[in-house]
Each structure stands twice: as C-alpha cells, then as structure tokens.
Design a protein around this motif. Structure first.
Motif, PDB file in Angstrom:
ATOM      1  N   SER A   1      47.102  13.936 -13.334  1.00 15.38           N
ATOM      2  CA  SER A   1      47.358  12.501 -13.493  1.00 15.38           C
ATOM      3  C   SER A   1      48.860  12.219 -13.587  1.00 15.38           C
ATOM      4  CB  SER A   1      46.650  11.961 -14.733  1.00 15.38           C
ATOM      5  OG  SER A   1      47.273  12.423 -15.909  1.00 15.38           O
ATOM      6  N   GLN A   2      49.642  13.167 -14.080  1.00 13.46           N
ATOM      7  CA  GLN A   2      51.077  12.945 -14.232  1.00 13.46           C
ATOM      8  C   GLN A   2      51.876  13.295 -12.979  1.00 13.46           C
ATOM      9  OE1 GLN A   2      52.614  11.489 -16.914  1.00 13.46           O
ATOM     10  NE2 GLN A   2      50.496  11.110 -17.528  1.00 13.46           N
ATOM     11  N   VAL A   3      51.595  14.420 -12.354  1.00 13.56           N
ATOM     12  CA  VAL A   3      52.402  14.856 -11.210  1.00 13.56           C
ATOM     13  C   VAL A   3      51.648  14.825  -9.885  1.00 13.56           C
ATOM     14  CG1 VAL A   3      53.999  16.250 -12.552  1.00 13.56           C
ATOM     15  CG2 VAL A   3      51.961  17.294 -11.626  1.00 13.56           C
ATOM     16  N   GLY A   4      50.364  14.543  -9.923  1.00 13.31           N
ATOM     17  CA  GLY A   4      49.593  14.448  -8.688  1.00 13.31           C
ATOM     18  C   GLY A   4      49.030  15.787  -8.242  1.00 13.31           C
ATOM     19  N   LEU A   5      48.766  15.853  -6.953  1.00 20.71           N
ATOM     20  CA  LEU A   5      48.123  17.042  -6.397  1.00 20.71           C
ATOM     21  C   LEU A   5      49.006  18.284  -6.422  1.00 20.71           C
ATOM     22  CD1 LEU A   5      46.312  15.464  -3.327  1.00 20.71           C
ATOM     23  CD2 LEU A   5      45.332  16.156  -5.510  1.00 20.71           C
ATOM     24  N   ALA A   6      50.283  18.104  -6.700  1.00 23.51           N
ATOM     25  CA  ALA A   6      51.179  19.257  -6.784  1.00 23.51           C
ATOM     26  C   ALA A   6      50.766  20.191  -7.924  1.00 23.51           C
ATOM     27  CB  ALA A   6      52.615  18.792  -6.992  1.00 23.51           C
ATOM     28  N   ALA A   7      50.034  19.677  -8.900  1.00 22.13           N
ATOM     29  CA  ALA A   7      49.562  20.515 -10.009  1.00 22.13           C
ATOM     30  C   ALA A   7      48.619  21.600  -9.505  1.00 22.13           C
ATOM     31  CB  ALA A   7      48.872  19.649 -11.053  1.00 22.13           C
ATOM     32  N   LEU A   8      47.965  21.368  -8.392  1.00 25.34           N
ATOM     33  CA  LEU A   8      47.047  22.371  -7.848  1.00 25.34           C
ATOM     34  C   LEU A   8      47.784  23.610  -7.359  1.00 25.34           C
ATOM     35  CD1 LEU A   8      44.562  20.048  -5.943  1.00 25.34           C
ATOM     36  CD2 LEU A   8      44.315  21.070  -8.213  1.00 25.34           C
ATOM     37  N   VAL A   9      49.056  23.454  -6.998  1.00 19.77           N
ATOM     38  CA  VAL A   9      49.860  24.620  -6.594  1.00 19.77           C
ATOM     39  C   VAL A   9      50.038  25.557  -7.786  1.00 19.77           C
ATOM     40  CG1 VAL A   9      52.127  25.356  -5.779  1.00 19.77           C
ATOM     41  CG2 VAL A   9      51.033  23.373  -4.765  1.00 19.77           C
ATOM     42  N   GLY A  10      50.342  24.986  -8.941  1.00 17.56           N
ATOM     43  CA  GLY A  10      50.476  25.803 -10.149  1.00 17.56           C
ATOM     44  C   GLY A  10      49.167  26.464 -10.532  1.00 17.56           C
ATOM     45  N   LEU A  11      48.068  25.705 -10.405  1.00 19.36           N
ATOM     46  CA  LEU A  11      46.754  26.270 -10.693  1.00 19.36           C
ATOM     47  C   LEU A  11      46.446  27.419  -9.735  1.00 19.36           C
ATOM     48  CD1 LEU A  11      44.070  26.187 -12.252  1.00 19.36           C
ATOM     49  CD2 LEU A  11      43.254  24.576 -10.533  1.00 19.36           C
ATOM     50  N   GLY A  12      46.766  27.240  -8.480  1.00 23.36           N
ATOM     51  CA  GLY A  12      46.558  28.304  -7.488  1.00 23.36           C
ATOM     52  C   GLY A  12      47.367  29.550  -7.815  1.00 23.36           C
ATOM     53  N   PHE A  13      48.604  29.348  -8.269  1.00 22.15           N
ATOM     54  CA  PHE A  13      49.448  30.481  -8.648  1.00 22.15           C
ATOM     55  C   PHE A  13      48.842  31.234  -9.829  1.00 22.15           C
ATOM     56  CE2 PHE A  13      52.973  32.103 -11.303  1.00 22.15           C
ATOM     57  CZ  PHE A  13      53.438  33.078 -10.450  1.00 22.15           C
ATOM     58  N   ILE A  14      48.392  30.511 -10.833  1.00 18.70           N
ATOM     59  CA  ILE A  14      47.784  31.139 -12.010  1.00 18.70           C
ATOM     60  C   ILE A  14      46.503  31.871 -11.615  1.00 18.70           C
ATOM     61  CG2 ILE A  14      46.714  30.691 -14.258  1.00 18.70           C
ATOM     62  CD1 ILE A  14      49.763  30.439 -14.272  1.00 18.70           C
ATOM     63  N   LEU A  15      45.699  31.264 -10.754  1.00 17.80           N
ATOM     64  CA  LEU A  15      44.464  31.919 -10.305  1.00 17.80           C
ATOM     65  C   LEU A  15      44.767  33.166  -9.474  1.00 17.80           C
ATOM     66  CD1 LEU A  15      42.214  28.848  -9.395  1.00 17.80           C
ATOM     67  CD2 LEU A  15      42.098  30.322 -11.427  1.00 17.80           C
TER      68      LEU A  15
ATOM     69  N   ALA B   1      54.811  33.962 -15.952  1.00 14.46           N
ATOM     70  CA  ALA B   1      53.851  33.190 -15.157  1.00 14.46           C
ATOM     71  C   ALA B   1      53.956  31.691 -15.428  1.00 14.46           C
ATOM     72  CB  ALA B   1      52.428  33.678 -15.428  1.00 14.46           C
ATOM     73  N   GLN B   2      54.044  31.306 -16.682  1.00 17.25           N
ATOM     74  CA  GLN B   2      54.078  29.886 -17.017  1.00 17.25           C
ATOM     75  C   GLN B   2      55.336  29.184 -16.483  1.00 17.25           C
ATOM     76  OE1 GLN B   2      53.706  29.128 -21.160  1.00 17.25           O
ATOM     77  NE2 GLN B   2      53.572  26.920 -20.908  1.00 17.25           N
ATOM     78  N   PRO B   3      56.531  29.726 -16.695  1.00 19.07           N
ATOM     79  CA  PRO B   3      57.700  29.040 -16.117  1.00 19.07           C
ATOM     80  C   PRO B   3      57.686  29.001 -14.596  1.00 19.07           C
ATOM     81  CG  PRO B   3      58.396  30.618 -17.782  1.00 19.07           C
ATOM     82  CD  PRO B   3      56.935  30.811 -17.578  1.00 19.07           C
ATOM     83  N   ILE B   4      57.207  30.071 -13.966  1.00 21.50           N
ATOM     84  CA  ILE B   4      57.139  30.072 -12.499  1.00 21.50           C
ATOM     85  C   ILE B   4      56.145  29.025 -12.019  1.00 21.50           C
ATOM     86  CG2 ILE B   4      56.442  31.430 -10.482  1.00 21.50           C
ATOM     87  CD1 ILE B   4      57.654  33.873 -11.886  1.00 21.50           C
ATOM     88  N   ALA B   5      55.001  28.913 -12.691  1.00 22.97           N
ATOM     89  CA  ALA B   5      54.021  27.888 -12.322  1.00 22.97           C
ATOM     90  C   ALA B   5      54.621  26.497 -12.489  1.00 22.97           C
ATOM     91  CB  ALA B   5      52.758  28.039 -13.168  1.00 22.97           C
ATOM     92  N   ALA B   6      55.356  26.284 -13.563  1.00 23.95           N
ATOM     93  CA  ALA B   6      55.989  24.972 -13.770  1.00 23.95           C
ATOM     94  C   ALA B   6      57.009  24.679 -12.678  1.00 23.95           C
ATOM     95  CB  ALA B   6      56.648  24.923 -15.140  1.00 23.95           C
ATOM     96  N   ILE B   7      57.814  25.679 -12.316  1.00 23.89           N
ATOM     97  CA  ILE B   7      58.796  25.487 -11.240  1.00 23.89           C
ATOM     98  C   ILE B   7      58.089  25.166  -9.931  1.00 23.89           C
ATOM     99  CG2 ILE B   7      60.485  26.710  -9.811  1.00 23.89           C
ATOM    100  CD1 ILE B   7      61.359  28.155 -12.413  1.00 23.89           C
ATOM    101  N   LEU B   8      57.007  25.896  -9.639  1.00 18.73           N
ATOM    102  CA  LEU B   8      56.252  25.623  -8.409  1.00 18.73           C
ATOM    103  C   LEU B   8      55.672  24.207  -8.416  1.00 18.73           C
ATOM    104  CD1 LEU B   8      54.356  28.989  -7.883  1.00 18.73           C
ATOM    105  CD2 LEU B   8      56.172  28.050  -6.460  1.00 18.73           C
ATOM    106  N   ILE B   9      55.124  23.795  -9.548  1.00 14.33           N
ATOM    107  CA  ILE B   9      54.528  22.455  -9.642  1.00 14.33           C
ATOM    108  C   ILE B   9      55.590  21.386  -9.410  1.00 14.33           C
ATOM    109  CG2 ILE B   9      53.528  20.782 -11.247  1.00 14.33           C
ATOM    110  CD1 ILE B   9      51.980  23.145 -12.493  1.00 14.33           C
TER     111      ILE B   9
ATOM    112  N   THR C   1      57.087  21.434  -5.858  1.00 16.18           N
ATOM    113  CA  THR C   1      56.123  20.874  -4.905  1.00 16.18           C
ATOM    114  C   THR C   1      56.004  19.365  -5.092  1.00 16.18           C
ATOM    115  OG1 THR C   1      54.909  22.947  -4.965  1.00 16.18           O
ATOM    116  CG2 THR C   1      53.772  21.062  -4.029  1.00 16.18           C
ATOM    117  N   ALA C   2      56.031  18.919  -6.333  1.00 14.79           N
ATOM    118  CA  ALA C   2      55.957  17.475  -6.590  1.00 14.79           C
ATOM    119  C   ALA C   2      57.179  16.765  -6.034  1.00 14.79           C
ATOM    120  CB  ALA C   2      55.832  17.216  -8.088  1.00 14.79           C
ATOM    121  N   LEU C   3      58.327  17.402  -6.140  1.00 18.26           N
ATOM    122  CA  LEU C   3      59.558  16.773  -5.690  1.00 18.26           C
ATOM    123  C   LEU C   3      59.697  16.785  -4.176  1.00 18.26           C
ATOM    124  CD1 LEU C   3      62.173  15.485  -6.680  1.00 18.26           C
ATOM    125  CD2 LEU C   3      63.181  17.772  -6.716  1.00 18.26           C
ATOM    126  N   TYR C   4      59.344  17.910  -3.549  1.00 18.44           N
ATOM    127  CA  TYR C   4      59.583  18.058  -2.114  1.00 18.44           C
ATOM    128  C   TYR C   4      58.327  18.123  -1.261  1.00 18.44           C
ATOM    129  CZ  TYR C   4      64.241  19.271  -3.667  1.00 18.44           C
ATOM    130  OH  TYR C   4      65.464  19.250  -4.250  1.00 18.44           O
TER     131      TYR C   4
END
Length: 134
Positions: A10-24, A106-114, A117-120
């Motif tokens: 809800s905050q950053v949009g579909l870009a959050a799925l990139v972070g979820l994919g990385f964690i998975l 893992a957590q900081p990398i996921a945040a950077i990816l999110i 991706t949200a920005l670009y």
C-alpha cells in the motif's frame, strides 16, 4: 508477514513484490547452507571423538608409553587428528559466518531492491498509467 507485505504494497506499490521475491529466493539458499553446516559439524564431532579416544587410551596406558618412550609417535597421532579437527572447525566457523552474514544482509538488500524498483521501475510505469487515466 502478510500484514507487513500488505502495508508495504500500500505504501510503495508493486515494487514491494521484488523484495518479497528476493526473500523467497533466499529461503532455499539458507536451507542449503544450513545443511552444509550440519554436514561439517557432524564430521567435526567424529574427529573430536577420535581425538578424545586417543588421548584417553594414552592416559590409561601412560606407564607403558613412558616405559617404551612412545611419547613422540602418540603425540604425532593426536596432533594429526587435532589438525584435521581444527581444519573442520575453521570450515564450520566460515560456513556459519557466511550464513550469518547472509541473514543480516538480506533485509537491507531487500529494502534497497524495493526502493530502487519503486524509484526506477514498477511505480513509474504504474504512475504513467494512472496519470493517463486521469
């Protein structure tokens, strides 16, 4: 986890799925690394048991060892097993350290990816679609 992902989407949009994919993606990698640590640990325990057994035999037969002056050969045998044990210990500590670093990073990398991706990525495309509709 589901609630956090809902808030993040809800905050950053579909870009959050990139972070979820990385964690998975990391889950099988973590399992593989943990299995390797277990294999190393089991091998190390066998070497430790062998060394302790040798030292116990040496201590039980100390009079015979001293009588025949077998200190040096027995010390070499114990040192040989101990060097293998230390080598396994270093492998174990190295693998455990790599797993720990993976988990901590893992957590900081996921945040950077999110946020990257949200920005670009996704949100620029979604934002363009939303602006065209309005």
């Amino acid at each position: 986890c589901i609630l956090v992902m809902g808030i993040l989407i809800s905050q950053v949009g579909l870009a959050a799925l990139v972070g979820l994919g990385f964690i998975l993606f990391l889950i099988p990698l973590q399992n593989y690394m943990a299995d390797q640590i277990g294999v190393i640990r089991r091998h190390m325990v066998k070497l430790t048991d062998e060394r302790v057994k040798l030292v116990n035999e040496f201590l039980q037969a100390i009079r015979v060892v001293k009588y025949y002056a077998w200190e040096v050969p027995i010390e070499e045998r114990v040192q040989s097993v101990r060097s293998k044990e230390v080598s396994m210990l270093m492998s174990y500590l190295s693998a455990a350290g790599r797993l720990r670093e993976l988990l901590f990073s893992a957590q900081p990398i996921a945040a950077i990816l999110i946020f990257t991706t949200a920005l670009y990525g996704f949100n620029r495309f979604v934002l363009d679609i939303k602006l065209r509709v309005i």
